[in-house]
Design a protein around this motif. Sequence first.
Motif, PDB file in Angstrom:
ATOM      1  N   ALA A 102      18.528   5.061  12.086  1.00  0.00           N
ATOM      2  CA  ALA A 102      18.791   6.503  12.111  1.00  0.00           C
ATOM      3  C   ALA A 102      20.156   6.843  11.536  1.00  0.00           C
ATOM      4  O   ALA A 102      20.402   7.998  11.175  1.00  0.00           O
ATOM      5  N   ASN A 103      21.041   5.871  11.449  1.00  0.00           N
ATOM      6  CA  ASN A 103      22.375   6.097  10.903  1.00  0.00           C
ATOM      7  C   ASN A 103      22.582   5.268   9.650  1.00  0.00           C
ATOM      8  O   ASN A 103      22.145   4.097   9.597  1.00  0.00           O
ATOM      9  N   PRO A 104      23.250   5.845   8.636  1.00  0.00           N
ATOM     10  CA  PRO A 104      23.760   7.219   8.586  1.00  0.00           C
ATOM     11  C   PRO A 104      22.630   8.237   8.565  1.00  0.00           C
ATOM     12  O   PRO A 104      21.545   7.938   8.071  1.00  0.00           O
ATOM     13  N   PRO A 105      22.901   9.441   9.102  1.00  0.00           N
ATOM     14  CA  PRO A 105      21.845  10.444   9.245  1.00  0.00           C
ATOM     15  C   PRO A 105      21.251  10.847   7.897  1.00  0.00           C
ATOM     16  O   PRO A 105      21.911  10.795   6.860  1.00  0.00           O
ATOM     17  N   PHE A 106      19.997  11.254   7.906  1.00  0.00           N
ATOM     18  CA  PHE A 106      19.346  11.795   6.711  1.00  0.00           C
ATOM     19  C   PHE A 106      18.381  12.882   7.143  1.00  0.00           C
ATOM     20  O   PHE A 106      17.980  12.945   8.310  1.00  0.00           O
ATOM     21  N   THR A 107      18.026  13.741   6.226  1.00  0.00           N
ATOM     22  CA  THR A 107      17.197  14.896   6.564  1.00  0.00           C
ATOM     23  C   THR A 107      15.817  14.874   5.914  1.00  0.00           C
ATOM     24  O   THR A 107      14.940  15.634   6.314  1.00  0.00           O
ATOM     25  N   ASP A 108      15.622  14.018   4.905  1.00  0.00           N
ATOM     26  CA  ASP A 108      14.334  13.949   4.221  1.00  0.00           C
ATOM     27  C   ASP A 108      14.046  12.508   3.833  1.00  0.00           C
ATOM     28  O   ASP A 108      14.976  11.695   3.692  1.00  0.00           O
ATOM     29  N   LEU A 109      12.787  12.195   3.654  1.00  0.00           N
ATOM     30  CA  LEU A 109      12.394  10.905   3.103  1.00  0.00           C
ATOM     31  C   LEU A 109      11.147  11.077   2.242  1.00  0.00           C
ATOM     32  O   LEU A 109      10.396  12.032   2.390  1.00  0.00           O
ATOM     33  N   VAL A 110      10.966  10.143   1.320  1.00  0.00           N
ATOM     34  CA  VAL A 110       9.835  10.173   0.399  1.00  0.00           C
ATOM     35  C   VAL A 110       8.862   9.065   0.789  1.00  0.00           C
ATOM     36  O   VAL A 110       9.275   7.916   0.980  1.00  0.00           O
ATOM     37  N   VAL A 111       7.594   9.402   0.912  1.00  0.00           N
ATOM     38  CA  VAL A 111       6.546   8.412   1.162  1.00  0.00           C
ATOM     39  C   VAL A 111       5.592   8.461  -0.023  1.00  0.00           C
ATOM     40  O   VAL A 111       5.180   9.553  -0.451  1.00  0.00           O
ATOM     41  N   PHE A 112       5.243   7.293  -0.579  1.00  0.00           N
ATOM     42  CA  PHE A 112       4.338   7.303  -1.719  1.00  0.00           C
ATOM     43  C   PHE A 112       3.410   6.092  -1.709  1.00  0.00           C
ATOM     44  O   PHE A 112       3.706   5.058  -1.104  1.00  0.00           O
ATOM     45  N   LEU A 113       2.280   6.257  -2.372  1.00  0.00           N
ATOM     46  CA  LEU A 113       1.314   5.173  -2.523  1.00  0.00           C
ATOM     47  C   LEU A 113       1.770   4.257  -3.646  1.00  0.00           C
ATOM     48  O   LEU A 113       2.248   4.722  -4.681  1.00  0.00           O
ATOM     49  N   LEU A 114       1.617   2.961  -3.453  1.00  0.00           N
ATOM     50  CA  LEU A 114       1.916   2.023  -4.523  1.00  0.00           C
ATOM     51  C   LEU A 114       0.824   2.102  -5.584  1.00  0.00           C
ATOM     52  O   LEU A 114      -0.324   2.456  -5.287  1.00  0.00           O
ATOM     53  N   PRO A 115       1.166   1.802  -6.829  1.00  0.00           N
ATOM     54  CA  PRO A 115       0.158   1.857  -7.900  1.00  0.00           C
ATOM     55  C   PRO A 115      -1.068   1.013  -7.559  1.00  0.00           C
ATOM     56  O   PRO A 115      -0.957  -0.096  -7.047  1.00  0.00           O
ATOM     57  N   GLY A 116      -2.230   1.568  -7.828  1.00  0.00           N
ATOM     58  CA  GLY A 116      -3.473   0.860  -7.559  1.00  0.00           C
ATOM     59  C   GLY A 116      -4.067   1.136  -6.200  1.00  0.00           C
ATOM     60  O   GLY A 116      -5.192   0.729  -5.913  1.00  0.00           O
ATOM     61  N   THR A 117      -3.321   1.836  -5.327  1.00  0.00           N
ATOM     62  CA  THR A 117      -3.829   2.153  -3.993  1.00  0.00           C
ATOM     63  C   THR A 117      -4.748   3.367  -4.054  1.00  0.00           C
ATOM     64  O   THR A 117      -4.366   4.414  -4.587  1.00  0.00           O
ATOM     65  N   MET A 135       0.828  -1.210   0.000  1.00  0.00           N
ATOM     66  CA  MET A 135       0.000   0.000   0.000  1.00  0.00           C
ATOM     67  C   MET A 135       0.860   1.257   0.000  1.00  0.00           C
ATOM     68  O   MET A 135       0.563   2.233  -0.674  1.00  0.00           O
ATOM     69  N   PHE A 136       1.933   1.244   0.800  1.00  0.00           N
ATOM     70  CA  PHE A 136       2.854   2.369   0.875  1.00  0.00           C
ATOM     71  C   PHE A 136       4.285   1.881   0.685  1.00  0.00           C
ATOM     72  O   PHE A 136       4.605   0.712   0.910  1.00  0.00           O
ATOM     73  N   SER A 137       5.148   2.806   0.282  1.00  0.00           N
ATOM     74  CA  SER A 137       6.573   2.534   0.259  1.00  0.00           C
ATOM     75  C   SER A 137       7.304   3.815   0.640  1.00  0.00           C
ATOM     76  O   SER A 137       6.724   4.907   0.580  1.00  0.00           O
ATOM     77  N   VAL A 138       8.565   3.660   1.044  1.00  0.00           N
ATOM     78  CA  VAL A 138       9.362   4.789   1.520  1.00  0.00           C
ATOM     79  C   VAL A 138      10.734   4.743   0.852  1.00  0.00           C
ATOM     80  O   VAL A 138      11.320   3.664   0.695  1.00  0.00           O
ATOM     81  N   VAL A 139      11.224   5.908   0.478  1.00  0.00           N
ATOM     82  CA  VAL A 139      12.582   6.027  -0.059  1.00  0.00           C
ATOM     83  C   VAL A 139      13.360   7.013   0.796  1.00  0.00           C
ATOM     84  O   VAL A 139      12.945   8.163   0.959  1.00  0.00           O
ATOM     85  N   VAL A 140      14.454   6.553   1.385  1.00  0.00           N
ATOM     86  CA  VAL A 140      15.416   7.414   2.054  1.00  0.00           C
ATOM     87  C   VAL A 140      16.553   7.637   1.062  1.00  0.00           C
ATOM     88  O   VAL A 140      17.131   6.662   0.577  1.00  0.00           O
ATOM     89  N   PRO A 141      16.859   8.873   0.684  1.00  0.00           N
ATOM     90  CA  PRO A 141      17.890   9.115  -0.319  1.00  0.00           C
ATOM     91  C   PRO A 141      19.182   8.365  -0.010  1.00  0.00           C
ATOM     92  O   PRO A 141      19.692   8.409   1.103  1.00  0.00           O
ATOM     93  N   GLY A 142      19.669   7.650  -1.023  1.00  0.00           N
ATOM     94  CA  GLY A 142      20.900   6.886  -0.864  1.00  0.00           C
ATOM     95  C   GLY A 142      20.729   5.504  -0.305  1.00  0.00           C
ATOM     96  O   GLY A 142      21.709   4.784  -0.126  1.00  0.00           O
ATOM     97  N   ARG A 143      19.483   5.104  -0.003  1.00  0.00           N
ATOM     98  CA  ARG A 143      19.229   3.776   0.560  1.00  0.00           C
ATOM     99  C   ARG A 143      18.234   3.014  -0.322  1.00  0.00           C
ATOM    100  O   ARG A 143      17.519   3.619  -1.130  1.00  0.00           O
ATOM    101  N   PRO A 144      18.170   1.691  -0.165  1.00  0.00           N
ATOM    102  CA  PRO A 144      17.173   0.915  -0.921  1.00  0.00           C
ATOM    103  C   PRO A 144      15.752   1.329  -0.559  1.00  0.00           C
ATOM    104  O   PRO A 144      15.477   1.786   0.544  1.00  0.00           O
ATOM    105  N   CYS A 145      14.855   1.144  -1.497  1.00  0.00           N
ATOM    106  CA  CYS A 145      13.439   1.425  -1.277  1.00  0.00           C
ATOM    107  C   CYS A 145      12.896   0.497  -0.190  1.00  0.00           C
ATOM    108  O   CYS A 145      13.187  -0.700  -0.188  1.00  0.00           O
TER     109      CYS A 145
END
Length: 234
Positions: free
Chosen positions: A35-50, A1-11
């Motif tokens: 929490a490590n390595p530190p990050f300042t933003d993350l992306v949250v998105f709906l999976l297709p069809g949700t 239903m949801f997924s998250v992307v932290v820049p520089g890390r796997p989805c």
Amino acid sequence: MFSVVVPGRPCLTDIVAVDSQPNGQATKFAFSIPANPPFTDLVVFLLPGTVFPPDTGAAIYIQTPDPSGSPTDFRFIGALANEKPSGIFPVQSPLPTPNGAPSTEAEQEDEMLDEGAAAGAAANAVITLGISIEPAQNIAPQLAALEEDASQKGALVRVPQGQAQQKQISTKVLAQRVIGNAFNFLASFAESDPKKQGHEVVSLKSFRDWWAKFERRIDMDPTFLERVDPNAEG
């Protein structure tokens, strides 16, 4: 239903349902993020069809560690809706800070031990991202309060207009490209749902295949999402 992307890390796809309604449908979910390595933003998105039920949305909450690595209270950071299926949200995780210079040698040794323990705890700290499906009328006041708080902070710290515009464009482009990349790949695997006429479904295997391809692209070219697409420029 949801997924998250932290820049520089796997989805992230390892979402956990933390409640269950009488109809068997969960409304509260969580992601655990190191929490490590530190990050300042993350992306949250709906999976297709949700698609959210009418007059509902997803309230996004975050629980960050304190300087000792212990979790703090959840705080509201934004929301998703059918008309806003993705977003980039700021994350603030405080780091351990010294408490002042000890005066004696014994105090210095104690301070070093305390800092070492705090650093070790912080290194293993976890940020919890909570997602709650809630009525839109409950989310709206929280969004208003969040915007008011942001405007008050913005009045105290003035950012040059050019820099603010550049940040807004870059985050919008990043979100669009993550979602667009997934949608364009998964759309070719969409099949008609035999149980719901007019609906299309995508298998979880197709999503895994997309992520494997997406991850290889990141490994080969980590900055490809940050570059402006010449074909998208007017």
